[in-house]
Design an enzyme around this catalytic site. Structure first.
Site, PDB file in Angstrom:
ATOM      1  N   PRO A  75     -23.295   7.523  10.244  1.00 15.17           N
ATOM      2  CA  PRO A  75     -22.764   8.290  11.386  1.00 15.17           C
ATOM      3  C   PRO A  75     -21.409   7.769  11.821  1.00 15.17           C
ATOM      4  O   PRO A  75     -20.991   6.672  11.439  1.00 15.17           O
ATOM      5  CB  PRO A  75     -23.837   8.078  12.463  1.00 15.17           C
ATOM      6  N   PRO A  76     -20.698   8.541  12.651  1.00 15.45           N
ATOM      7  CA  PRO A  76     -19.376   8.101  13.111  1.00 15.45           C
ATOM      8  C   PRO A  76     -19.465   6.829  13.946  1.00 15.45           C
ATOM      9  O   PRO A  76     -20.419   6.614  14.690  1.00 15.45           O
ATOM     10  CB  PRO A  76     -18.884   9.289  13.961  1.00 15.45           C
ATOM     11  N   GLY A  77     -18.443   5.987  13.818  1.00 15.05           N
ATOM     12  CA  GLY A  77     -18.312   4.826  14.677  1.00 15.05           C
ATOM     13  C   GLY A  77     -19.060   3.589  14.244  1.00 15.05           C
ATOM     14  O   GLY A  77     -19.120   2.615  15.001  1.00 15.05           O
TER      15      GLY A  77
ATOM     16  N   GLY B  15     -18.231   1.771  11.556  1.00 16.23           N
ATOM     17  CA  GLY B  15     -17.319   0.822  10.923  1.00 16.23           C
ATOM     18  C   GLY B  15     -17.086   1.033   9.449  1.00 16.23           C
ATOM     19  O   GLY B  15     -16.770   0.084   8.734  1.00 16.23           O
ATOM     20  N   LYS B  16     -17.193   2.269   8.968  1.00 16.39           N
ATOM     21  CA  LYS B  16     -17.023   2.519   7.528  1.00 16.39           C
ATOM     22  C   LYS B  16     -15.568   2.260   7.107  1.00 16.39           C
ATOM     23  O   LYS B  16     -15.320   1.537   6.133  1.00 16.39           O
ATOM     24  CB  LYS B  16     -17.429   3.960   7.204  1.00 16.39           C
TER      25      LYS B  16
ATOM     26  N   SER C 174     -41.600  15.111   9.682  1.00 15.09           N
ATOM     27  CA  SER C 174     -42.220  13.831  10.006  1.00 15.09           C
ATOM     28  C   SER C 174     -43.190  13.899  11.176  1.00 15.09           C
ATOM     29  O   SER C 174     -43.881  12.914  11.454  1.00 15.09           O
ATOM     30  CB  SER C 174     -41.135  12.791  10.307  1.00 15.09           C
TER      31      SER C 174
ATOM     32  N   LYS D 175     -36.923   4.683  13.993  1.00 13.23           N
ATOM     33  CA  LYS D 175     -38.109   5.143  14.705  1.00 13.23           C
ATOM     34  C   LYS D 175     -38.921   3.970  15.251  1.00 13.23           C
ATOM     35  O   LYS D 175     -39.388   3.999  16.399  1.00 13.23           O
ATOM     36  CB  LYS D 175     -38.977   5.992  13.769  1.00 13.23           C
TER      37      LYS D 175
END
Length: 802
Positions: A377-379, A381-382, A700, A743
């Site tokens: 997901p965004p943010g 640190g990729k 799920s 989860k």
């Protein structure tokens, strides 16, 4: 000095001081001076002007030239030895706090002593007697200056010949004093500050005349050369040559310098040929460059084809081709581990993979670099992780943003037949890197445009990202193979489903999960708070944000997988501290939840809490969102009706099908579960998932729905202190699901200590933090029977509860 100009006959005295960085007015000249920033100068002008209302002869100030490095209140050593006695002829009031004083220079004076006042400085001075020297020589130089200043004004462009300039020239023509003539001419001509200062500091009249003659002569010569160049250009212009204006001016300048266009072109071509000779080109590239250089020499140098050929050869010469362009790798594993741990918290899988690559590189230097894809997901640190990888390896870092790229020519380049053709982004990146082995981050690769009439950019990346064939990457512009195999490619993506399968198959995918609250608190303490304190100038003050305050900030004011919004909220808190500090107010050394409420307002999000008491038909499931795990309550109500199933809670198709599968399983096992076989003839089932404004989908929740249905139909209480996740089949088998780590952590935060998971998800247990596992009991199941045995309470418990 003309007779109508007053001289006041002052030889010594004390007057207000204006210390300036440049010579603003010379004796005999008049010029406006804008004041505003320097309070001392403003006070001096106001004092002299107010005093002049009582005595007009006191409207005088001393203008001194200040040396470099002096402050707003200079000492006598900070001033040059010659100043100007000046009269304030007019004071104009502009914007608040700003004055414009019109000053007329009177005579040169020598500073003797500075007298400091409360809001201004005064100067004790004595008037300087200017030695005339050889009178005959002085008059001869004055005559030459008269003639030169007339010539200067004749050469001036028409736009510069104003009425004020004509009046100033008439004043010069009527001046008979050699010293005053030199000062007026120096004021009339556009001189820079240093040249004007030289004139002011020259006491001797003859030496001053020589200096002004030299300066005016140089300025006149510059104007004449410019006029001749413009005239030469205009003579060659026609209605078809307007676009070539700059080229004609350049040619005229070269002719003045004695150079020819042909000589310059030959020199440039020889330099380009030397660069190509020194470059470690591949055999194909050298053959192409030799062929293109031969064509270029036969072309007209100003033709469009020649420009295209030269641009192509410039690209060939600028690209890194051979081993000498490589940057040496840093293969110190201990140092690499320290660097990664210092710059990134968590992300152990990625760090492990980087250290594996370094180890293999150390043992097998010729092994090709991997193609990694960091998905998350965004943010989280990729992109910054890609930069850290480059720093760890000691390589140059290049980032290519692929979001919104819809033309495959952006990747593979344009063919040279097109006007303005350029190589693709990969070749451009290699040129910017200047090395064969940079770390190239392909940012947002999942947002590449799909197939269209302009090609498929994702397919164009296949060759570059295939380690088996990127040693001969073909760019349409270069039209020769280029070796990309030495570069480390790191792609980043938010959603792997947006990447075509053939492209995803060429990359080693490493998924970066969202950060837990504990990880966000640690990242804030180690990285975000020090960074924000530096950016807000708060490094010097004592300020601490406790972990429990950061936990409240991360959970109640942000809802994200990464830490971008957390950093923004921290910046808001520190800006409030900066305002208090700037206003001189005391700042708290320790921030609390009350400060969050005061600065950021009421909490925007609230933690989910588990049900406290068991109830029939109510079960706690677990869900996954891009911002982490969440509790997913399932409520089942049995109502009189004709066998309809109603599903509510903004559910997706997969979730609806999962609920129908759970109901079919229950109906097929009525006898075993103690449920009347014909319950659907006289009853309706309503299955509801609370938080109806939030979209929900996925399989799920299957075992949670089945358990809630059985609990409601059988009238058995369902435990509220246990949560579950897993997909159900028609035969009651429990299948694995994703997002186990998130989860489980969501259930742990909500106070649940027992969790039911599919047996085939046991492999995910190592990813769960040990501090959470220590508080939890995990039940791994293979069938719904095991789930029912763990969750449903005996019937006598229902009677006791009632």
């Amino acid at each position: 000095m003309p007779p109508h100009v007053p001289d006041y006959g002052i030889t010594a005295g004390i007057l207000p001081l204006l210390s300036l960085r440049s010579v603003h007015v010379l004796p005999g000249a008049t010029a406006p001076l804008e004041l505003g920033k320097a309070a001392i100068s403003t006070a001096a002008v106001k004092h002299a002007h107010d005093k002049a209302r009582r005595d007009p002869t006191t409207n005088l100030v001393i203008i001194a030239l200040q040396r470099d490095g002096g402050g707003p209140r200079p000492s006598l050593e900070d001033l040059h030895p010659v100043a100007v006695l000046a009269e304030i002829t007019q004071v104009l009031h502009g914007m608040p706090g700003r004055l414009t004083a019109v000053l007329r220079g009177i005579a040169r004076v020598s500073p003797l002593e500075i007298i400091d006042g409360r809001n201004r400085q005064d100067l004790r001075f004595t008037r300087i007697n200017e030695p005339l020297g050889d009178l005959t020589l002085g008059h001869a130089l004055a005559g030459a200056l008269h003639d030169l200043i007339k010539k200067h004004d004749l050469i001036l462009p028409t736009a510069a010949k104003t009425k004020a300039r004509a009046a100033a020239l008439a004043n010069i023509a009527g001046q008979r004093s050699p010293g005053a003539l030199a000062d007026l001419c120096a004021s009339h001509v556009e001189l820079d500050d240093e040249e004007r200062a030289q004139v002011l500091l020259e006491i001797g009249v003859v030496e001053r005349l020589r200096k002004v003659l030299e300066l005016v002569s140089h300025r006149t010569h510059v104007l004449q050369v410019k006029r001749d160049l413009d005239r030469a250009v205009r003579e060659h212009l026609s209605k078809h040559e307007h676009d070539a204006l700059l080229r004609h001016k350049l040619r005229a300048i070269q002719q003045e310098l004695g150079e020819t266009q042909g000589e310059q072109e030959e020199r440039a071509l020889a330099d380009l040929e030397q660069r190509l000779t020194r470059a470690e080109l591949s055999p194909d590239a050298r053959a192409a460059a030799t062929r293109e250089m031969s064509r270029l020499r036969r072309m007209h140098k100003q033709s469009s084809e020649a420009m295209i050929a030269r641009t192509y050869l410039e690209w060939i010469a600028d690209l890194p081709w051979g081993p000498s362009a490589d940057t040496p790798d840093h293969l110190d594993l201990a140092a690499a581990r320290r660097l990664l741990d210092a710059e990134h918290y968590g992300l152990e899988r990625v760090k492990k993979r980087i250290l594996e690559y370094l180890s293999v590189r150390k043992l097998a230097p010729e092994k090709r670099a991997p193609i990694l894809c960091l998905a998350g997901p965004p943010g989280v640190g990729k992109t910054s992780l890609g930069r850290s990888i480059a720093e760890t390896l000691g390589r140059r870092f290049i980032r290519i943003s692929l979001g919104g790229v819809r033309d495959d020519a952006e990747i593979r380049g344009h063919r040279r037949t097109y006007v303005g053709a350029l190589p693709g982004r990969l070749i451009q990146a290699m040129k910017r890197a200047g090395a064969r082995n940079p770390v190239i981050v392909l940012d947002e690769v999942d947002k590449l445009g799909g197939p269209s009439t302009r090609g498929d950019p994702a397919s164009a990346l296949l060759e570059a990202l295939d380690p088996e064939q990127n040693d001969a990457f073909s760019d349409h512009y270069l039209n020769v193979d280029y070796d990309l195999s030495h570069a480390v490619f790191i792609a980043t993506a938010n959603d792997l489903s947006g990447i075509p399968s053939v492209l995803r198959d060429r990359m080693e995918v490493i998924e970066l999960p969202g950060y837990t609250r504990e990880e966000k608190v640690a990242i804030a303490q180690r990285h975000l708070i020090p960074k924000q304190r530096r950016e807000h100038g708060l490094e010097a003050i004592a300020l601490e944000i406790p972990d429990h305050v950061l936990d409240e900030l991360a959970s109640a004011y942000t809802r994200e997988s990464g830490v971008r919004n957390l950093e923004r909220e921290l910046a808001s808190l520190l800006r409030d501290i900066a305002v208090q500090l700037a206003e001189g107010k005391p700042t708290p050394p320790l921030l609390s939840e009350a400060d969050l409420l005061r600065v950021l307002g009421p909490p925007r999000f609230h933690d989910q809490n588990a049900e406290k008491d068991p109830r029939p038909g109510v079960v706690t499931g677990l869900g996954w969102t891009p911002t982490g795990g969440t509790l997913l309550s399932v409520e089942v109500s049995v109502n009189r009706g004709n066998g309809q199933l109603r599903l509510t809670g903004k559910l997706g198709d997969i979730m609806k099908e999962s609920a129908q599968t759970a109901l079919s399983y229950v109906r097929s096992r009525c006898d075993e579960l103690g449920i009347p076989p014909d319950f659907m003839r006289t009853n309706d089932l309503h299955i509801h998932f609370p938080a109806g404004a939030i979209a929900k989908d996925g399989p799920s929740a299957g075992i949670a729905v089945a358990t809630a249905v059985v609990s409601a139909l059988a009238g058995q209480l369902a435990r509220a202190d246990i949560a579950m996740t897993g997909e159900i089949t028609l035969h009651g088998h429990v299948l694995p699901v994703g997002g186990i780590r998130e989860k489980v952590l969501a259930a742990h935060r909500a106070g649940i200590r027992e969790i039911i998971l599919p047996e085939r998800n046991r492999k995910d247990e190592p990813e769960i933090p040990q501090r959470a596992l220590a508080d939890l009991t995990l039940h791994y199941v293979t069938s719904i029977r095991e789930v029912l045995a763990l969750v449903l309470l005996p019937p006598h418990d229902l009677a006791a509860a009632e």
